[in-house]
Design a protein around this motif. Structure first.
Motif, short mmCIF file in Angstrom:
data_model
loop_
_atom_site.label_atom_id
_atom_site.label_comp_id
_atom_site.label_asym_id
_atom_site.label_seq_id
_atom_site.Cartn_x
_atom_site.Cartn_y
_atom_site.Cartn_z
N GLY A 73 127.47 77.90 -27.89
CA GLY A 73 127.30 76.85 -28.87
C GLY A 73 128.06 77.18 -30.15
O GLY A 73 128.61 78.27 -30.33
N SER A 98 124.58 80.00 -24.65
CA SER A 98 123.35 79.25 -24.97
C SER A 98 123.42 77.81 -24.47
O SER A 98 122.52 77.02 -24.77
N ARG A 99 124.47 77.46 -23.76
CA ARG A 99 124.57 76.09 -23.26
C ARG A 99 125.02 76.09 -21.81
O ARG A 99 125.78 76.97 -21.40
N VAL A 159 124.45 68.11 -20.71
CA VAL A 159 124.47 69.32 -21.51
C VAL A 159 123.03 69.80 -21.71
O VAL A 159 122.15 69.01 -22.08
N LYS A 180 120.93 72.48 -23.89
CA LYS A 180 120.97 73.37 -25.05
C LYS A 180 119.79 74.34 -24.96
O LYS A 180 118.63 73.93 -25.03
N ALA A 223 119.89 80.80 -20.96
CA ALA A 223 120.92 80.03 -20.26
C ALA A 223 121.32 80.71 -18.96
O ALA A 223 121.55 80.04 -17.93
#
Length: 981
Positions: free
Chosen positions: A894, A904-905, A923, A925, A933
């Motif tokens: 991110g 983190s994504r 997506v 998050k 993740a």
């Protein structure tokens, strides 16, 4: 002109006799003149003399009696031949034979009285051998006469002629099979007549079969099964039950088959039914001797017919052959067969004692008693009244030593026998999970503060057992049930126990007598047990029981049966039991046709709320009766307690709930009148949705009314066009009719649905208000339902996964306006997807992984600002991607991630065409500076490889469709009432 006042004449035609062939055999008939000396009185007296002279002969003389009975008649001449093998009834008019061939059987054709010389003979079609004539007058008096239909080779089938009087002038003769053979053994069996080579196979799938008998042979049968030897001959000439033993070719345990000969059937005079042997029997042999083993059999049996009965045991007994004398032959094991005794066990009697082996100490006494439906033969030792106890003990010990031979006699001292032994088991909580074949957890039993205490050797053979518990609860673990707790006591003040069961046993070494100085059962005082039943749990338990093979738990081939002992209770103390029963019907989740006529009645009147049920207190002293009688009395007393409270039962009827069900049922009937398939299907989907608040009334009730009005009005135009398109002018006319009917029926159905949903919502809100006023504790499960993933494997209980499964089952999806939409699809994936894992994301989002898809959920906004409860508050579905639509997954950082931080994504790329007006990516998050993740990526990849398109067939979800789940058009729609606890 031409008119007359004369009354009209009615001419009626009557046929004196109709002959109906119910035997499935092609038959031919003859109207014959019988010998003049063969009248009913002569025949009756001859039969009586023949029967009296045959009293001393064995019962196997049935065939000879039939031949003697047949020989009494002689056909003088044939008057008329009837050969009609069609299934239609044949007409027979004996009056037409007046004067034919010089025969004068009637004074005139108007005479309705049949001469005893007129009879009917029967044969198989194209056979020249006819049976002796059956007098029509005799048939009218007896109503049923047996007859044989012969083939050309002399073999025959036994039939039974039944005469029914349809009117004073017309009579119907039915020719039925005399005996039908039915195979319920489960394997193919073979029957053969003795002294004959022809066999008859009867398979488990075969219909009831008629047996063909050979010419001039004795009517005795033998039975054979593949892998076993032929049985001994047996007869089926009389009613009763017998047991046939078949020896195995390779040795070992024999195969026991039970044969029942019964009458009273409509299609035949007798039925012979072959079944597997069972422990139940009309006779039971009980050996109460202290040391003598016995053998018993039916008289005139073979050496292999003896059945061993050990001391202090009991066995079931059946006859080997119904054609032999019904006498029981008893012999002490090892004695000469010439010293056996014979008893008639069909009569209640107390027979004199006999010396089994010539010694006074071996004298026995045989008593025949009637207990329920069985005759019990009790064989006891003869105990002399004037013999000193010491001499009797010495004689018993010597007899035991003689019976045991060289085996060492082990004696235990009195101190060893009376040494005390105590066992206490205490558990803080015991949980039992019940999982059915789907597999899915359906029930969870929880017992709190369980204490088991057992003590033996307390003196005089006294033993004590005690069970106490402070809490017990049974949870309904089915998803979306409005009644999550099936059974639980009401909350009361703190007590030492909630349930307590105590029993004291005094052993006396006898199998026929059980002594209980004390039996007690105490429940909670001034409190009741709550029973809440939601209809689907009944059908799930019923389905599970049907899938369980209970035969694995016991030996089905054993012939030994337990003795029905005498129960002697010093003090029986059972406290009062109070119940409050609530029941909610769910017609949409009920199996079709299971209740028949009662289905509508149960739907309309089955809802109850806190129905009070009370089982009265029982306190008795010095109770003494048979165990079976005691159980029967207990059941009878409970029934009296339940049926003796009609007013209290009526107080528990849920008026609003039943009114809602009745209105819904009426709406369903009116909707069926519209003949609009789309409207009926739409209404069925709407019916599965429940109502629990005011917004639900507007959403469900208003929607049903709007749909009814809209389709009713538009149907006037659309139905004729649809009919004309499919069937031209004729279809157009039919469409006009359907449109007019629908214009009247569909709005009425919508109004009834509105009233039904309004009543249902009012009832739900009333229950919430009452619960809030009473401040009663909400009924919550002891724990959430167990998770069973897509691989159907059972794993240890995990509370985190259980919470995730509840979040999945409560997830709802907006159909028009997103999260603020009133028209939401509740529990969208509750019964279609199996939970695999879930992850809590930032900003109140949750990612759910199932065996079919990945779902992103959003916690709903809470006006009251109370803490989010996953077991109560449903999440909204933002999007879902099935494995078929998922192309690939990428991990990325991110904008605010640290340089060396984990990704983190996640970006999900979809399999959709660019021209479609949909987003091609999704997506996710995740939390920053964590491995969340990476864990999500690993979980999605694993689920997609296991259950996706490229997964092996063995690893695909084999989930059995949940029985009676409300599924319509592939979409599951259900609404939890009162949250998910």
């Amino acid at each position: 002109m031409g008119e007359t006042s004369a009354a009209p004449k009615i001419i009626r035609f009557f046929v004196p006799y109709w002959i109906i062939n119910d035997s499935s055999l092609p038959l031919a008939y003859q109207l014959v003149e019988i010998d003049a000396t063969d009248n009913t009185e002569v025949e009756s007296s001859s039969l009586s003399r023949s029967f009296k002279s045959a009293k001393t002969i064995l019962r196997t003389s049935t065939h000879s009696m039939d031949r003697k009975y047949s020989g009494l008649r002689r056909n003088i001449q044939v008057v008329e031949v009837i050969e009609d093998i069609s299934p239609m009834p044949s007409m027979l008019s004996p009056q037409d034979s007046v004067g034919r061939r010089g025969v004068a059987l009637f004074p005139s054709q108007k005479d309705t009285y049949v001469s005893p010389q007129v009879g009917i003979a029967v044969a198989i079609h194209n056979s020249e051998i006819y049976s002796p004539g059956i007098s029509l007058l005799e048939m009218e008096k007896k109503e049923r006469v047996d007859v044989k239909a012969f083939n050309s080779d002399g073999s025959y089938y036994k039939l039974s002629a039944v005469l029914n009087m349809t009117s004073d002038r017309t009579k119907v003769i039915h020719l039925q099979p005399h005996t039908l053979f039915i195979n319920r053994v489960g394997i193919s069996i073979c029957l053969q007549q003795c002294d004959s080579q022809s066999v008859e196979w009867i398979h488990p799938t075969s219909p009831p079969k008629l047996f063909g008998w050979g010419s001039g042979k004795v009517e005795l049968l033998k039975l054979w099964v593949d892998g076993y030897r032929w049985s001994i001959p047996f007869s089926v000439s009389s009613e009763g039950m017998m047991r046939i033993s078949l020896k195995r070719d390779t040795g070992g345990e024999p195969l026991l088959i039970r044969v029942q000969v019964r009458s009273g059937t409509k299609g035949s005079r007798y039925e012979v039914i072959f079944r597997r042997n069972s422990s139940s029997s009309p006779y039971r042999i009980e050996n109460h001797s202290m040391f003598l083993p016995l053998r018993c059999r039916q008289v005139d049996g073979t050496s292999d017919s003896w059945q061993l009965v050990l001391p202090n045991t009991a066995v079931s007994f059946l006859w080997e052959d119904l054609g032999r004398r019904h006498l029981l032959e008893v012999l002490v094991d090892g004695a000469d067969t010439s010293r056996s005794e014979k008893y008639d066990i069909d009569k209640i009697s107390d027979n004199q004692s006999f010396n089994a082996t010539g010694g006074h100490s071996r004298a026995l006494r045989v008593t025949v008693l009637k207990e329920e439906k069985a005759n019990v033969v009790k064989i006891r030792d003869l105990l002399p009244e004037n013999e000193p106890p010491a001499l009797l003990n010495q004689r018993t010990s010597s007899s035991l030593s003689e019976f045991q031979g060289n085996k060492p006699h082990i004696q235990q001292s009195k101190n060893a026998l009376e040494s005390e032994f105590h066992v206490d088991v205490e558990l803080a909580e015991l949980g039992v999970s019940i999982i059915d074949h789907t597999p899915e957890e359906i029930l969870y039993l929880s017992v709190q503060s369980l204490l088991l205490a057992s003590s033996t050797g307390l003196g005089s053979g006294i033993s004590r057992f005690e069970l106490t518990m402070r809490g017990i609860q049974v949870d309904n673990q089915l998803p979306l049930t409005p009644m999550p707790v099936l059974f639980r006591p009401q909350r009361t003040e703190e007590t030492d126990y909630m349930l307590k069961f105590s029993v004291t046993l005094q052993t006396n070494g006898s199998l026929d007598l059980c002594v209980y100085p004390y039996i007690g059962f105490q429940g909670p005082e001034n409190s009741a047990f709550l029973i809440n039943i939601h209809e689907p749990i009944i059908w799930r338990i019923h389905e599970m029981i049907q899938q369980v093979n209970l035969s694995r738990l016991y030996d089905t081939n054993t012939t030994a049966v337990s003795v029905d002992p005498i129960i002697q209770i010093g003090v029986l103390n059972i406290s009062e039991v109070r119940l409050k029963v609530s029941m909610a019907m769910s017609p949409s989740q009920r199996p079709r046709g299971v209740l028949g006529f009662w289905s509508s009645l149960m739907t309309a009147l089955g809802n109850t709320e806190n129905m009070p049920v009370r089982i009265n207190q029982r306190f008795h002293e010095n109770v003494c009766m048979r165990q079976s009688t005691m159980i029967s009395n207990a059941i009878s007393n409970i029934k009296k307690d339940l049926l003796g409270q009609p007013l209290q039962l009526l107080l528990g009827v849920d008026i609003l709930g039943n009114a809602s069900s009745a209105l819904g049922h009426m709406s369903k009937g009116v909707a069926a009148l519209s003949m609009d398939k789309k409207f009926i299907q739409s209404r069925q989907r709407q019916e599965n949705k429940g109502v629990e608040n005011f917004s639900g009334i507007i959403r469900e009730g208003g929607g049903a009314l709007a749909k009814g009005l809209f389709r009713g009005v538009t149907g006037i135009l659309t139905k004729p066009l649809e009919g004309a398109k499919s069937s031209g002018v004729e279809g157009f006319v039919q469409g006009v009719g359907k449109g007019i009917i629908g214009a009247a029926a569909q709005p009425v159905s919508g109004v009834l649905d509105l009233l039904s949903k309004t009543t249902e919502g009012a009832n739900a809100m009333r229950m919430k208000i009452v619960s809030a006023i009473a401040s009663d504790e909400q009924l919550l499960r002891r724990r959430l339902p167990r998770v069973i993933s897509g691989d159907n494997l059972l794993r240890p209980y995990d509370d985190y996964k259980a919470q995730g499964q509840v979040i999945l089952q409560l997830a709802e999806c907006g159909s028009f306006f997103g999260q603020v939409d009133l028209f939401k699809v509740r529990a969208k994936f509750a019964l279609s997807d199996a939970y695999e894992g879930h992850f809590v994301l930032p900003k109140g989002k949750t990612l759910m992984v199932t065996h079919r898809r990945v779902i992103l959920l959003q916690q709903t906004s809470n006006i009251t600002h109370r803490k989010f409860n996953p077991a109560r508050d449903p999440c909204s579905v933002l999007w879902d991607v099935t494995w078929d639509n998922l192309a690939t997954i990428d991990l990325t950082h991110g904008k605010k991630d640290q340089p060396k931080a984990p990704p983190s994504r996640l970006i999900l790329y979809l399999n959709i065409r660019p021209t479609e007006m949909k987003e091609q990516v999704r997506v996710i998050k995740c939390s920053r500076d964590t491995r969340q993740a990476l864990d999500i990526h690993s979980s999605i990849i694993q689920a997609m490889q296991t259950f996706g398109q490229n997964a092996s067939k063995d690893m695909l979800k084999k989930k059995v469709t949940k029985p009676y789940s409300p599924i319509a058009d592939g979409r599951i729609e259900a609404i939890p009432k009162g949250g998910y606890s």
